[in-house]
Scaffold this motif. Structure first.
Motif: not given
Length: 318
Positions: A41-63
């Motif tokens: 579900i979360k990957r699907q959410n990301l797919s809406n903008f993951n290829q946008h030139e102004n977006f960068t995704f960092v897989l990581g933990d806030i802790c």
């Protein structure tokens, strides 16, 4: 503006990220894709903008300070919008320690990053749950919130307190937003509206705790995002704002509205009240209206119809 959004793959986070990108901002999304619900579900959410030139995704933990450092150095943020949290009132009663670790320690890690990297503005996602069983209605930001009735609520109150401390000590502009029962497309599958809708569509009974008289201030996602954007534009000093629809609805009335939106009747399975459930939530949004220009406009029937249309046309599964 460069903005770091934690929890960018979640319900509110994905909607906010879409809005920010549409407004021309650069967004770094930090998310650990926590398996509290299906990561697909979360990957699907990301797919809406993951290829946008102004977006960068960092897989990581806030802790994890190293993960947060990667997110902060990807693009030097002008602001952090901290939405990531371990969610859920009832699960927090069963396993309180992880809630403290993520919601309190993780928030402290994010505030330390703001201090260290000299990020001047910080938005913190709090919750209406901090009010507990507040006897005064509607709930105002000046009300006493010393009596949360779930570990989740307590962690959100703790987050507000540590935010104030960092604002005071390190001159960071911090705004805490108390969300009131957000719903709409992409809502988490464990939350009542989404859970009930799927069960109704599948001709399965929905669990109703109590007699249906509990009231919630359901707030449509577009109104929530409008409030977040207004808070971002006006973030100065330390402030707390309620973001709600200010129109509480009984649970039995919600079910009736959901039946209308879906075009199907619900099968009711009545169960005893659950520990941690508050009797009602009701946002006084006077402060948000005056200081943020916040004006929620989405009636429940309209919002539920949009949600129902999304649900029927999505491939998302629980």
């Amino acid at each position: 503006m460069n903005i770091l959004v934690t929890g960018a793959a979640g319900f509110i986070g994905s909607h906010l990220t879409e809005r920010l990108l549409a407004d021309g901002h650069t967004v770094v999304g930090l998310d650990n894709l926590d398996p509290f619900y299906d990561m697909a579900i979360k990957r699907q959410n990301l797919s809406n903008f993951n290829q946008h030139e102004n977006f960068t995704f960092v897989l990581g933990d806030i802790c994890e300070p190293e993960d947060v450092e990667r997110a902060c150095t990807e693009q030097k943020p002008d602001m952090i919008v901290h939405l990531a949290a371990k969610a859920g009132v009832r699960p927090s009663i069963l396993a309180p320690v992880p809630y403290h670790q993520v919601n309190v320690e993780g928030t402290t890690v994010m505030l330390e990053a703001a201090r260290h990297y000299k990020i001047p503005k910080f938005i913190f996602a709090s919750s209406s749950s901090v009010y507990g069983n507040n006897e005064k209605i509607p709930f105002a930001e000046t009300d006493n919130v010393d009596y949360p009735i779930s570990p989740y609520a307590a962690t959100k109150k703790a987050g507000e307190l540590i935010c104030y401390t960092y604002s005071h000590l390190h001159d960071i502009d911090i705004t805490c937003l108390r969300f009131f029962t957000a719903y709409g497309p992409r809502q988490r599958p464990d939350l009542a509206i989404h859970k009930f809708a799927r069960l109704i569509l599948d001709d399965k009974p929905i669990p109703v705790y109590g007699d249906g008289s509990m009231r919630r201030d359901y707030t449509y996602i577009d109104d929530i995002i409008d409030g977040v954007r207004a808070a971002m534009d006006r973030c100065s000093g330390y402030n707390i704002y309620n973001l709600g629809e200010s129109q509480p609805i009984r649970l039995d009335e919600l079910i009736a509205e959901l039946e209308n939106a879906l075009g199907k009747k619900a099968i009711i399975n009545r169960l005893p009240l659950q520990p941690g459930d508050v009797n009602q939530t009701y946002a006084d949004v006077t402060k948000a209206k005056l200081e943020l220009g916040y004006h929620p406009t989405t009636e429940l029937s309209v919002g539920l119809k949009r949600f129902a249309d999304w649900l029927k046309n999505t491939n998302t599964t629980e």
